[in-house]
Scaffold this motif. Structure first.
Motif, mmCIF file in Angstrom:
data_model
loop_
_atom_site.group_PDB
_atom_site.id
_atom_site.type_symbol
_atom_site.label_atom_id
_atom_site.label_comp_id
_atom_site.label_asym_id
_atom_site.label_seq_id
_atom_site.Cartn_x
_atom_site.Cartn_y
_atom_site.Cartn_z
ATOM 1 N N LEU A 215 0.811 -1.214 0.000
ATOM 2 C CA LEU A 215 0.000 0.000 0.000
ATOM 3 C C LEU A 215 0.847 1.267 0.000
ATOM 4 N N GLY A 216 2.058 1.191 0.532
ATOM 5 C CA GLY A 216 2.890 2.382 0.616
ATOM 6 C C GLY A 216 4.111 2.122 1.463
ATOM 7 N N THR A 217 4.898 3.167 1.713
ATOM 8 C CA THR A 217 6.132 3.021 2.479
ATOM 9 C C THR A 217 6.153 4.019 3.641
ATOM 10 N N CYS A 218 7.050 3.726 4.593
ATOM 11 C CA CYS A 218 7.270 4.629 5.721
ATOM 12 C C CYS A 218 8.736 4.540 6.111
ATOM 13 N N GLU A 219 9.231 5.586 6.771
ATOM 14 C CA GLU A 219 10.625 5.621 7.182
ATOM 15 C C GLU A 219 10.722 5.923 8.669
ATOM 16 N N GLY A 220 11.470 5.080 9.402
ATOM 17 C CA GLY A 220 11.655 5.290 10.831
ATOM 18 C C GLY A 220 10.520 4.695 11.634
ATOM 19 N N ILE A 221 10.831 4.207 12.823
ATOM 20 C CA ILE A 221 9.836 3.537 13.637
ATOM 21 C C ILE A 221 8.723 4.484 14.068
ATOM 22 N N ASN A 222 9.052 5.770 14.295
ATOM 23 C CA ASN A 222 8.022 6.722 14.710
ATOM 24 C C ASN A 222 6.970 6.920 13.630
ATOM 25 N N SER A 223 7.402 6.909 12.379
ATOM 26 C CA SER A 223 6.465 7.046 11.268
ATOM 27 C C SER A 223 5.697 5.748 11.034
ATOM 28 N N CYS A 224 6.404 4.622 11.059
ATOM 29 C CA CYS A 224 5.768 3.341 10.755
ATOM 30 C C CYS A 224 4.827 2.880 11.866
ATOM 31 N N ASP A 225 5.014 3.436 13.066
ATOM 32 C CA ASP A 225 4.130 3.091 14.170
ATOM 33 C C ASP A 225 2.777 3.789 14.069
ATOM 34 N N LYS A 226 2.702 4.854 13.278
ATOM 35 C CA LYS A 226 1.463 5.627 13.176
ATOM 36 C C LYS A 226 0.646 5.143 11.987
ATOM 37 N N LEU A 227 -0.273 4.255 12.269
ATOM 38 C CA LEU A 227 -1.095 3.663 11.221
ATOM 39 C C LEU A 227 -2.455 3.318 11.814
ATOM 40 N N ALA A 228 -3.520 3.553 11.063
ATOM 41 C CA ALA A 228 -4.869 3.233 11.535
ATOM 42 C C ALA A 228 -5.763 2.953 10.339
ATOM 43 N N VAL A 229 -6.883 2.273 10.607
ATOM 44 C CA VAL A 229 -7.897 2.003 9.593
ATOM 45 C C VAL A 229 -9.205 2.623 10.059
ATOM 46 N N LEU A 230 -9.797 3.469 9.228
ATOM 47 C CA LEU A 230 -11.058 4.101 9.600
ATOM 48 C C LEU A 230 -12.176 3.069 9.532
ATOM 49 N N PRO A 231 -12.968 2.936 10.587
ATOM 50 C CA PRO A 231 -13.916 1.820 10.692
ATOM 51 C C PRO A 231 -15.069 1.859 9.705
ATOM 52 N N GLN A 232 -15.475 3.049 9.244
ATOM 53 C CA GLN A 232 -16.629 3.122 8.351
ATOM 54 C C GLN A 232 -16.274 2.856 6.898
ATOM 55 N N SER A 233 -15.133 3.388 6.449
ATOM 56 C CA SER A 233 -14.769 3.296 5.036
ATOM 57 C C SER A 233 -13.664 2.287 4.757
ATOM 58 N N GLY A 234 -12.882 1.915 5.792
ATOM 59 C CA GLY A 234 -11.734 1.050 5.576
ATOM 60 C C GLY A 234 -10.526 1.786 5.037
ATOM 61 N N ILE A 235 -10.593 3.124 4.947
ATOM 62 C CA ILE A 235 -9.464 3.915 4.465
ATOM 63 C C ILE A 235 -8.323 3.830 5.474
ATOM 64 N N VAL A 236 -7.108 3.652 4.970
ATOM 65 C CA VAL A 236 -5.921 3.605 5.822
ATOM 66 C C VAL A 236 -5.380 5.020 5.985
ATOM 67 N N VAL A 237 -5.108 5.415 7.230
ATOM 68 C CA VAL A 237 -4.529 6.723 7.498
ATOM 69 C C VAL A 237 -3.228 6.538 8.269
ATOM 70 N N GLY A 238 -2.294 7.472 8.055
ATOM 71 C CA GLY A 238 -1.009 7.403 8.733
ATOM 72 C C GLY A 238 -0.630 8.736 9.325
ATOM 73 N N GLY A 239 0.553 8.796 9.935
ATOM 74 C CA GLY A 239 1.037 10.044 10.507
ATOM 75 C C GLY A 239 0.137 10.574 11.601
ATOM 76 N N ASP A 240 -0.046 11.910 11.608
ATOM 77 C CA ASP A 240 -0.850 12.556 12.642
ATOM 78 C C ASP A 240 -2.317 12.134 12.591
ATOM 79 N N LEU A 241 -2.812 11.731 11.427
ATOM 80 C CA LEU A 241 -4.201 11.277 11.333
ATOM 81 C C LEU A 241 -4.419 9.988 12.112
ATOM 82 N N ALA A 242 -3.363 9.204 12.250
ATOM 83 C CA ALA A 242 -3.484 7.934 12.962
ATOM 84 C C ALA A 242 -3.285 8.093 14.465
ATOM 85 N N TYR A 243 -2.745 9.219 14.892
ATOM 86 C CA TYR A 243 -2.417 9.402 16.308
ATOM 87 C C TYR A 243 -3.610 9.202 17.242
#
Length: 433
Positions: A215-243
């Motif tokens: 689906l995509g790439t990330c760099e560094g553990i701090n970035s790769c740790d920030k990941l979430a899936v929105l429950p209604q649409s299934g859209i994957v969000v990262g970074g500050d949106l996943a916090y």
């Protein structure tokens, strides 16, 4: 398209059905007719008659005596509809019966290293009456401990789903981090993280076929740790949106959340602060994100390499503290003590947003005047919006004495009314779905 494995129920049912037909043709009787054990077909029918945890109602999860218990209760009277109990007594498994793929982990190592959280994980409903819990734990690869993921059954059977690794003596195995279940697309989203290069690949595993896609790439553990899936649409969000979805999101004075509009066109990232310090402004900042525009950079992930402000179309401040939730495409419920309701238009957002050049707000926070609960000394909390967004449940307590549940229409057409039928329902921990 990769064919899905035959569900276990069908594999069991087919031989039993054939046997019944053969006995009938020969004038014989089935084991059930002879008073023997109930047939697989009858057991399947009994299971089908049982209520499912996937029905609509008040959903909660608790951990008691090393068991993970999921419960569904009626939103009308609080009675229990269904429950699932996942045992803390783990046993080795091979392929998952419900999924038809996976491998057996080393249970002794998992328990000895105390890295298996029996009370964690996400519930996966493979079917109406087949359920698993997605979990993270460690496994050993060529003498090295790495993070991996798998599922457990109600009986405590553990199946590792992460890809098996073959590493040379001097090679470095990867970690499989942050497994997240996307119920909308029936897949498990995770990060394949290379510790030697500090780089990760966000991947998705089809729940049924085990096919994996990038689906995509990330760099560094701090970035790769920030990941979430929105429950209604299934859209994957990262970074500050996943916090907001991370375990420590509620630990500070600032709370955040991401919500989706009912039409699937808009995301709102909200920062809302509640504190007793007099110098802190009681405001809620809303970042409006157009989903189609935000996905133009990467059609599979929003915000992995961009800040919230960079992907937002509008940004406004409200003069109230409250976690927002959509009532409709242009109306927000803000979970303040009085349950504030705020309606907005695109023109209003554009007029009161920050200055385009400086980024500073050109006006003070917008007032929110409509509320569903009269202002007073009562403390109102645990606000639950019904799935059809027409009714709200909340728990209200006086300054002294016990509290109780109340109902109020989300359109404000009538005053809150006490719900005595929910008197035995706990005050916290429910999700109305």
């Amino acid at each position: 398209m990769t064919p899905r494995p035959i569900p276990p129920l069908i594999r069991v049912l087919a031989p039993a059905t054939a046997l019944a037909l053969l006995l009938s043709a020969c004038g014989g009787s089935s084991p059930a007719e002879n008073g023997q054990d109930t047939s697989s077909e009858e057991r399947a029918e009994e299971t089908a008659d049982q209520p499912s945890i996937t029905e609509s109602g008040l959903f909660s999860s608790t951990c008691e005596a090393g068991e993970n218990i999921y419960t569904l209760r009626s939103a009308d009277d609080g009675t229990e509809i269904s429950s699932l109990t996942f045992s803390g007594d783990l046993v080795a498994a091979d392929t998952s019966e419900a999924l038809g793929h996976g491998r057996a982990p080393d249970i002794e190592q998992t328990i000895d290293h105390r890295d298996f959280d029996v009370c964690g994980g996400q519930l996966i409903s493979v079917s109406l009456h087949e359920h698993l819990v997605l979990r993270s734990y460690e496994e050993e690869v060529n003498g090295s401990k790495v993070q991996t993921f798998g599922v457990t059954s109600e009986e405590g059977a553990v199946t590792t789903l992460a890809p098996e690794q073959e590493v040379s003596d001097f090679g470095t195995p990867v970690d499989y981090l942050n497994p997240l279940y996307d119920a909308v697309n029936e897949r498990i989203v995770f990060v394949e993280y290379d510790t030697s290069s500090s780089e990760g690949t966000v991947q998705a595993m089809d729940l049924h076929s085990a096919e994996i896609s990038d689906l995509g790439t990330c760099e560094g553990i701090n970035s790769c740790d920030k990941l979430a899936v929105l429950p209604q649409s299934g859209i994957v969000v990262g970074g500050d949106l996943a916090y907001p979805f991370s375990p420590d999101a509620q630990s500070g004075a600032t709370d955040r959340i991401v919500v989706e509009s009912p039409n699937g066109e808009t995301l709102i990232h909200a920062d809302y602060t509640e504190t007793s310090y007099s110098y802190t402004k009681n405001e809620t900042t809303l970042y409006f994100i157009d989903i189609e525009t935000a996905l133009s950079e990467n059609p599979d992930i929003i915000g992995m390499s961009s800040s919230v402000a960079a992907v937002s179309q509008y940004r406004v401040k409200l003069d109230i503290i409250g976690e927002p939730e959509f009532i409709d495409e242009n109306t927000l419920l803000l979970k303040s003590n009085e349950l504030a309701v705020w309606e907005f238009t695109e023109e209003l957002l554009a007029e009161h947003g920050p200055d385009e050049e400086s980024g500073d707000f050109t006006s003070s926070a917008l007032p929110v005047e409509d509320t569903l609960i009269p202002e007073g000394p009562r403390r109102n909390k645990n606000v639950l919006l019904s799935p059809d967004r027409t009714e709200i449940l909340f728990y209200s307590s006086p300054e002294s004495g016990p509290g109780s549940w109340y109902r109020v229409p989300s359109d404000g057409s009538s005053e809150p009314e006490e719900a005595p039928e929910l008197a035995n329902l706990d005050a916290f921990g429910y999700d109305w779905r």
